[in-house]
Design a protein around this motif. Structure first.
Motif, mmCIF file in Angstrom:
data_model
loop_
_atom_site.group_PDB
_atom_site.id
_atom_site.type_symbol
_atom_site.label_atom_id
_atom_site.label_comp_id
_atom_site.label_asym_id
_atom_site.label_seq_id
_atom_site.Cartn_x
_atom_site.Cartn_y
_atom_site.Cartn_z
ATOM 1 N N ASP A 16 0.849 -1.312 -0.184
ATOM 2 C CA ASP A 16 -0.043 -0.041 0.016
ATOM 3 C C ASP A 16 0.734 1.219 0.051
ATOM 4 O OD1 ASP A 16 -2.179 -1.480 0.182
ATOM 5 O OD2 ASP A 16 -2.498 -1.164 2.159
ATOM 6 N N ALA A 17 1.855 1.105 0.930
ATOM 7 C CA ALA A 17 2.740 2.490 1.051
ATOM 8 C C ALA A 17 3.566 2.679 -0.342
ATOM 9 C CB ALA A 17 3.749 2.182 2.149
ATOM 10 N N ALA A 18 4.127 1.450 -1.159
ATOM 11 C CA ALA A 18 4.787 1.470 -2.257
ATOM 12 C C ALA A 18 3.937 2.030 -3.350
ATOM 13 C CB ALA A 18 5.537 0.326 -2.609
ATOM 14 N N ASP A 19 2.707 1.631 -3.168
ATOM 15 C CA ASP A 19 1.796 2.018 -4.460
ATOM 16 C C ASP A 19 1.509 3.362 -4.407
ATOM 17 O OD1 ASP A 19 1.528 -0.469 -5.213
ATOM 18 O OD2 ASP A 19 -0.494 -1.026 -4.508
ATOM 19 N N ALA A 20 1.159 3.923 -3.111
ATOM 20 C CA ALA A 20 1.105 5.479 -3.289
ATOM 21 C C ALA A 20 2.095 6.150 -3.758
ATOM 22 C CB ALA A 20 0.698 5.643 -1.618
ATOM 23 N N ALA A 21 3.562 5.645 -3.326
ATOM 24 C CA ALA A 21 4.657 6.412 -3.636
ATOM 25 C C ALA A 21 5.013 6.327 -5.303
ATOM 26 C CB ALA A 21 5.719 5.926 -2.963
ATOM 27 N N THR A 22 4.860 5.070 -5.682
ATOM 28 C CA THR A 22 5.048 5.042 -7.417
ATOM 29 C C THR A 22 4.083 5.805 -8.072
ATOM 30 O OG1 THR A 22 3.952 2.810 -7.136
ATOM 31 C CG2 THR A 22 6.420 2.858 -6.899
ATOM 32 N N MET A 23 2.671 5.674 -7.570
ATOM 33 C CA MET A 23 1.576 6.095 -8.456
ATOM 34 C C MET A 23 1.668 7.572 -8.583
ATOM 35 S SD MET A 23 -0.097 4.042 -10.066
ATOM 36 C CE MET A 23 -1.750 5.135 -10.670
ATOM 37 N N GLU A 24 2.239 8.274 -7.426
ATOM 38 C CA GLU A 24 2.500 9.617 -7.324
ATOM 39 C C GLU A 24 3.180 10.244 -8.318
ATOM 40 O OE1 GLU A 24 3.528 13.308 -4.070
ATOM 41 O OE2 GLU A 24 3.834 11.056 -3.557
ATOM 42 N N ARG A 25 4.198 9.355 -8.773
ATOM 43 C CA ARG A 25 5.284 9.897 -9.841
ATOM 44 C C ARG A 25 5.348 9.425 -11.052
ATOM 45 N NH1 ARG A 25 7.142 13.953 -9.518
ATOM 46 N NH2 ARG A 25 9.168 13.527 -10.223
ATOM 47 N N PHE A 26 4.140 8.285 -11.438
ATOM 48 C CA PHE A 26 3.887 7.960 -12.461
ATOM 49 C C PHE A 26 3.465 8.856 -13.412
ATOM 50 C CE2 PHE A 26 1.119 4.817 -15.129
ATOM 51 C CZ PHE A 26 2.173 4.159 -15.972
ATOM 52 N N LYS A 27 4.219 9.043 -14.663
ATOM 53 C CA LYS A 27 3.809 9.773 -15.651
ATOM 54 C C LYS A 27 4.051 11.093 -15.362
ATOM 55 C CE LYS A 27 0.253 6.925 -18.129
ATOM 56 N NZ LYS A 27 -1.008 7.052 -18.689
ATOM 57 N N ALA A 28 4.720 11.426 -14.223
ATOM 58 C CA ALA A 28 5.401 12.620 -14.156
ATOM 59 C C ALA A 28 6.410 13.230 -14.820
ATOM 60 C CB ALA A 28 5.965 12.622 -12.585
ATOM 61 N N LEU A 29 6.067 14.418 -15.390
ATOM 62 C CA LEU A 29 6.886 15.162 -16.623
ATOM 63 C C LEU A 29 8.382 15.249 -16.008
ATOM 64 C CD1 LEU A 29 4.311 17.537 -17.954
ATOM 65 C CD2 LEU A 29 5.135 15.391 -18.883
ATOM 66 N N ASP A 30 8.621 15.520 -14.731
ATOM 67 C CA ASP A 30 9.715 15.974 -13.940
ATOM 68 C C ASP A 30 10.409 14.712 -13.398
ATOM 69 O OD1 ASP A 30 8.082 15.657 -12.057
ATOM 70 O OD2 ASP A 30 8.915 17.504 -11.109
ATOM 71 N N LEU A 31 10.059 13.293 -13.854
ATOM 72 C CA LEU A 31 10.454 12.172 -13.300
ATOM 73 C C LEU A 31 12.018 11.857 -13.342
ATOM 74 C CD1 LEU A 31 9.954 9.355 -11.919
ATOM 75 C CD2 LEU A 31 9.635 8.463 -14.195
ATOM 76 N N LYS A 32 12.695 11.743 -12.635
ATOM 77 C CA LYS A 32 14.252 11.601 -12.991
ATOM 78 C C LYS A 32 14.607 10.093 -12.876
ATOM 79 C CE LYS A 32 15.464 15.579 -10.073
ATOM 80 N NZ LYS A 32 16.029 16.294 -8.729
ATOM 81 N N VAL A 33 15.434 9.891 -14.387
ATOM 82 C CA VAL A 33 15.793 8.810 -14.444
ATOM 83 C C VAL A 33 17.210 8.434 -14.802
ATOM 84 C CG1 VAL A 33 15.624 6.683 -16.243
ATOM 85 C CG2 VAL A 33 13.515 8.047 -15.727
ATOM 86 N N GLU A 34 17.868 7.437 -14.288
ATOM 87 C CA GLU A 34 19.374 7.414 -14.335
ATOM 88 C C GLU A 34 19.552 5.802 -14.958
ATOM 89 O OE1 GLU A 34 21.299 7.578 -10.422
ATOM 90 O OE2 GLU A 34 20.167 9.494 -9.937
ATOM 91 N N THR A 35 20.771 5.807 -15.407
ATOM 92 C CA THR A 35 21.448 4.420 -15.871
ATOM 93 C C THR A 35 22.101 3.743 -15.182
ATOM 94 O OG1 THR A 35 21.189 5.344 -18.239
ATOM 95 C CG2 THR A 35 22.427 3.144 -18.094
ATOM 96 N N LYS A 36 21.927 2.459 -14.764
ATOM 97 C CA LYS A 36 22.954 1.751 -13.856
ATOM 98 C C LYS A 36 24.046 1.229 -14.506
ATOM 99 C CE LYS A 36 19.313 -0.990 -12.045
ATOM 100 N NZ LYS A 36 18.753 -1.703 -11.269
#
Length: 266
Positions: A16-36
């Motif tokens: 439940d906690a993870a879902d709230a966090a991930t859905m809040e940023r899903f499709k966010a235009l300013d989502l930060k993505v890195e390459t491992k």
């Protein structure tokens, strides 16, 4: 026999906690993505979700160890939680709703840590699946609103639906010929990818699936859900459980044939 139902309830709280966090940023235009270093993407949401789950576990199960995709192993002991904060990160960062948080409790046993609780939560799909050792597998929105999962009864490859992720890994391992032969024998193939094929095997809507290269966090939750639904989950080497570095899952009736094709020229 240990009672893992309290651990299952905790897994739902974590999801439940993870879902709230991930859905809040899903499709966010300013989502930060890195390459491992292995050239796979990781988003800020992957890291935040895993940190959130680890924080909950440190308070609720301080004696348990934790293994997560983003932050490795913490702690020791016979009980270890295994976390994939976002399985399907490539989908997540592109706005495709097929991704999930995978949570599993494992216990040390013969052949490595073996899952005793597994939960897969895909909030963008509005779906959740879970299982507890010797208590069956279920799907629903909550523990009190769930239906039991059962694998299909399909017994002929010519009637089977086969799901996979991509062709590249099979080619890199020299297994592509056997893989393609299998696709010609089955009724239907679809490249759903990531956690979803395993959940569909557990539901009975897909009969067989396989992936050539995986990590433990990709498989631990999926494996117990498939097996508790009556299916079979092994490595391509036939070893039961999620510790082979790859996976084959089926309704059980087709498993030997599945492994035969994927190993025939290997």
């Amino acid at each position: 026999m240990p009672d893992y139902l309290d651990d299952l309830r905790l897994a739902h709280v974590l999801a439940d906690a993870a879902d709230a966090a991930t859905m809040e940023r899903f499709k966010a235009l300013d989502l930060k993505v890195e390459t491992k270093p292995d050239m796979t993407p990781v988003s800020e949401a992957d890291k935040a979700a895993e940190e959130l789950i680890r924080g909950h576990l440190s308070r609720a199960r301080p004696r348990d160890a934790v293994l997560g995709e983003e932050y490795g192993v913490e702690g020791t002991g016979p009980r270890r939680w295994i976390i994939d904060p976002i399985d399907g990160t490539k989908n997540y960062v592109r706005g495709v709703p097929v991704w999930a948080t995978l949570i599993s409790l494992t216990e040390a046993g013969e052949g490595g840590y073996q899952p005793v609780v597994g939960l897969v939560s895909a909030p963008a799909l509005g779906r959740r699946w879970w299982a507890v050792k010797d208590h069956g597998a279920f799907t629903g929105r909550s523990l009190t609103s769930a239906s039991r999962l059962r694998v299909s009864q399909v017994s002929e490859l010519s009637d089977a639906s086969f799901a996979y992720s991509s062709l590249q890994g099979w080619e890199e391992q020299g297994r592509l010929d056997g893989f393609l032969d299998l696709t010609r024998e089955v009724w239907r193939t679809r490249a759903y990818g990531d956690f979803w094929p395993y959940m569909m095997v557990a539901e009975g809507s897909v009969d067989i699936c396989a992936e050539p290269e995986l990590s433990l966090w990709d498989m631990a939750a999926n494996s117990i859900i498939v097996t508790e639904a009556g299916g079979t989950f092994t490595g391509l080497d036939g070893r039961p459980g999620p510790n082979s570095g790859n996976a084959a899952a089926s309704n059980g009736r087709l498993h030997d044939e599945l492994l035969g094709y994927l190993n025939q020229r290997y």
